[in-house]
Scaffold this motif. Structure first.
Motif, PDB file in Angstrom:
ATOM      1  N   ASN A 171       0.817  -1.204   0.000  1.00  0.00           N
ATOM      2  CA  ASN A 171       0.000   0.000   0.000  1.00  0.00           C
ATOM      3  C   ASN A 171       0.856   1.260   0.000  1.00  0.00           C
ATOM      4  OD1 ASN A 171      -2.237  -1.575  -0.155  1.00  0.00           O
ATOM      5  ND2 ASN A 171      -2.767  -1.443   2.009  1.00  0.00           N
ATOM      6  N   ASN A 174       1.890   1.762  -3.597  1.00  0.00           N
ATOM      7  CA  ASN A 174       0.802   2.353  -4.384  1.00  0.00           C
ATOM      8  C   ASN A 174       0.662   3.845  -4.091  1.00  0.00           C
ATOM      9  OD1 ASN A 174       0.250  -0.135  -5.505  1.00  0.00           O
ATOM     10  ND2 ASN A 174      -1.470  -0.581  -4.155  1.00  0.00           N
ATOM     11  N   GLU A 284      -7.336  -5.711   5.984  1.00  0.00           N
ATOM     12  CA  GLU A 284      -7.355  -5.999   4.548  1.00  0.00           C
ATOM     13  C   GLU A 284      -7.582  -7.488   4.315  1.00  0.00           C
ATOM     14  OE1 GLU A 284      -4.368  -5.425   0.764  1.00  0.00           O
ATOM     15  OE2 GLU A 284      -4.808  -3.677   2.014  1.00  0.00           O
ATOM     16  N   ASN A 317      -6.593  -1.670  -3.133  1.00  0.00           N
ATOM     17  CA  ASN A 317      -6.103  -0.368  -2.662  1.00  0.00           C
ATOM     18  C   ASN A 317      -5.012   0.210  -3.564  1.00  0.00           C
ATOM     19  OD1 ASN A 317      -7.880  -0.279  -0.487  1.00  0.00           O
ATOM     20  ND2 ASN A 317      -6.471  -1.392   0.846  1.00  0.00           N
ATOM     21  N   GLY A 321      -4.722   3.025  -0.044  1.00  0.00           N
ATOM     22  CA  GLY A 321      -5.587   2.644   1.065  1.00  0.00           C
ATOM     23  C   GLY A 321      -5.513   3.625   2.222  1.00  0.00           C
TER      24      GLY A 321
END
Length: 379
Positions: A171, A174, A284, A317, A321
């Motif tokens: 995450n 990302n 998650e 995500n 996220g």
């Protein structure tokens, strides 16, 4: 099919501290959503504003009323929605209902939170009040529930501790490509494993941050070219976490997911991209399993095999996220919708875009599963 579409979205950056008041943040996000849709503020017929902490942190009461003045849309119907950390998605749900019922033709949904005005202890105290009164009196917090659930999951399924760190690293990777995200830096699995303990086995990088930010979504009746909201569903769960028969079963997540998939006539296998409420990395995994994307005790294997990466079989995500994009409670659920709208419209650069995504799913959770709101979108 709800018959409701999203012609425009907008949000502020999510940061640990923004130099704006909560009204200014909300107004900025709303203006960006209107501009994105090509609508004038005067075309809005209802305003639905979500904030969870503004009152308890001594900020703006009646945020919806203040925002109508800031936007120059006095006279519209306006309300304020509060559902702790699921406030954003609940405000969206309210806006969808307003369009469906015919009470509104153009609904503007805005979520905002300015958490930086409070000391960490004060904000933690305010958030802790979402728990059952007995649990609150015993000093239990949401991180403690997360730690308890994580410990049970790792033990029950013989899961390596590196799995939770892998979720965090994914995450953060990302978010590093997401210009609105709070944490735009990558971390390694080792970084996550070596970070300070918060609620064993959860460490610092397993937990979402405190965040300032606002997000807005414009809703109207069905049109051909806009992203469609296929279904929205919500459910409550057992309020006292200690009274739940299994700490790994979050009934509100399961019930809300089933309702939303049933209403859309779809299944988890039909989804191309997913936003999960990862206030803690363990969530998650638990939510993916409760929603039916994976069988109990198997989501961790998918994580370790790379299935949930942005280039994996089920991107989870892709904007970072809650863990790394940030978690301003009232805005979080709407920021999930905005990320998915961007993905479905193909608005993003190649390093951010999930290829060929046409369906998307989001879940926004209140407390530790006390209430959950799910949404399915289609390009």
């Amino acid at each position: 099919m709800t018959g409701v579409t999203i012609p425009g979205v907008g949000m502020t950056n999510f940061r640990s501290e923004l130099p704006y008041s909560i009204v200014e943040m909300a107004s900025l996000a709303a203006t960006r959503a209107l501009d994105d849709a090509g609508y004038r503020a005067s075309e809005v017929t209802s305003l639905h504003v979500g904030t969870a902490l503004a009152d308890s942190l001594g900020l703006q009461a009646g945020l919806g009323n203040a925002l109508t003045s800031s936007l120059g849309i006095e006279g519209v119907a306006a309300d304020r929605v509060e559902n702790t950390s699921a406030t954003g998605a609940s405000a969206l749900h309210r806006g969808v209902a307003a369009i469906q019922s015919g009470q509104s033709d153009v609904a503007l949904v805005v979520g905002a939170e300015k958490m930086s005005v409070g000391e960490t202890a004060n904000v933690t105290e305010a958030i802790s009040r979402v728990t059952h009164e007995r649990e609150y009196a015993q000093g239990l917090t949401l991180p403690s529930f997360g730690g308890l659930a994580a410990g049970v999951y790792l033990d029950r399924y013989d899961v390596p501790r590196e799995t939770l760190a892998t979720v965090a690293a994914k995450n953060h990777a990302n978010a590093a490509d997401n210009p609105v995200a709070q944490f735009r830096k990558t971390i390694s699995v080792a970084d996550a494993l070596e970070s300070p303990v918060i609620a064993d086995p959860l460490r610092l990088y397993d937990c979402c941050p405190m965040t300032d930010g606002a997000a807005a979504v414009l809703l109207t009746r069905e049109t051909m070219n806009d992203v469609q909201i296929l279904s929205v569903g919500s459910a409550t769960g057992t309020h006292a976490v200690a009274e739940r028969p299994d700490p790994l079963e979050i009934e509100s997540v399961r019930e809300a997911g089933e309702r939303t998939f049933d209403d859309a006539g779809m299944t988890p296998d039909d989804m191309d991209v997913v936003c999960i409420h990862d206030a803690f990395t363990i969530l998650e995994l638990l939510e993916l399993e409760e929603l039916g994307f994976y069988q109990p005790g198997t989501a961790w294997q998918a994580v370790m095999e790379g299935e949930t990466r942005r280039d994996g079989r089920l991107p989870v995500n892709p904007g970072g996220g809650l863990k790394a994009r940030g978690h301003p409670l009232g805005a979080t659920g709407l920021s999930q919708i905005i990320e998915l709208v961007w993905q479905l419209r193909g608005d993003l650069p190649p390093n951010r875009q999930v290829p060929n995504a046409s369906t998307a799913f989001a879940i926004n959770v209140a407390g530790f599963g006390n209430n959950s709101v799910c949404t399915i979108l289609e390009a």
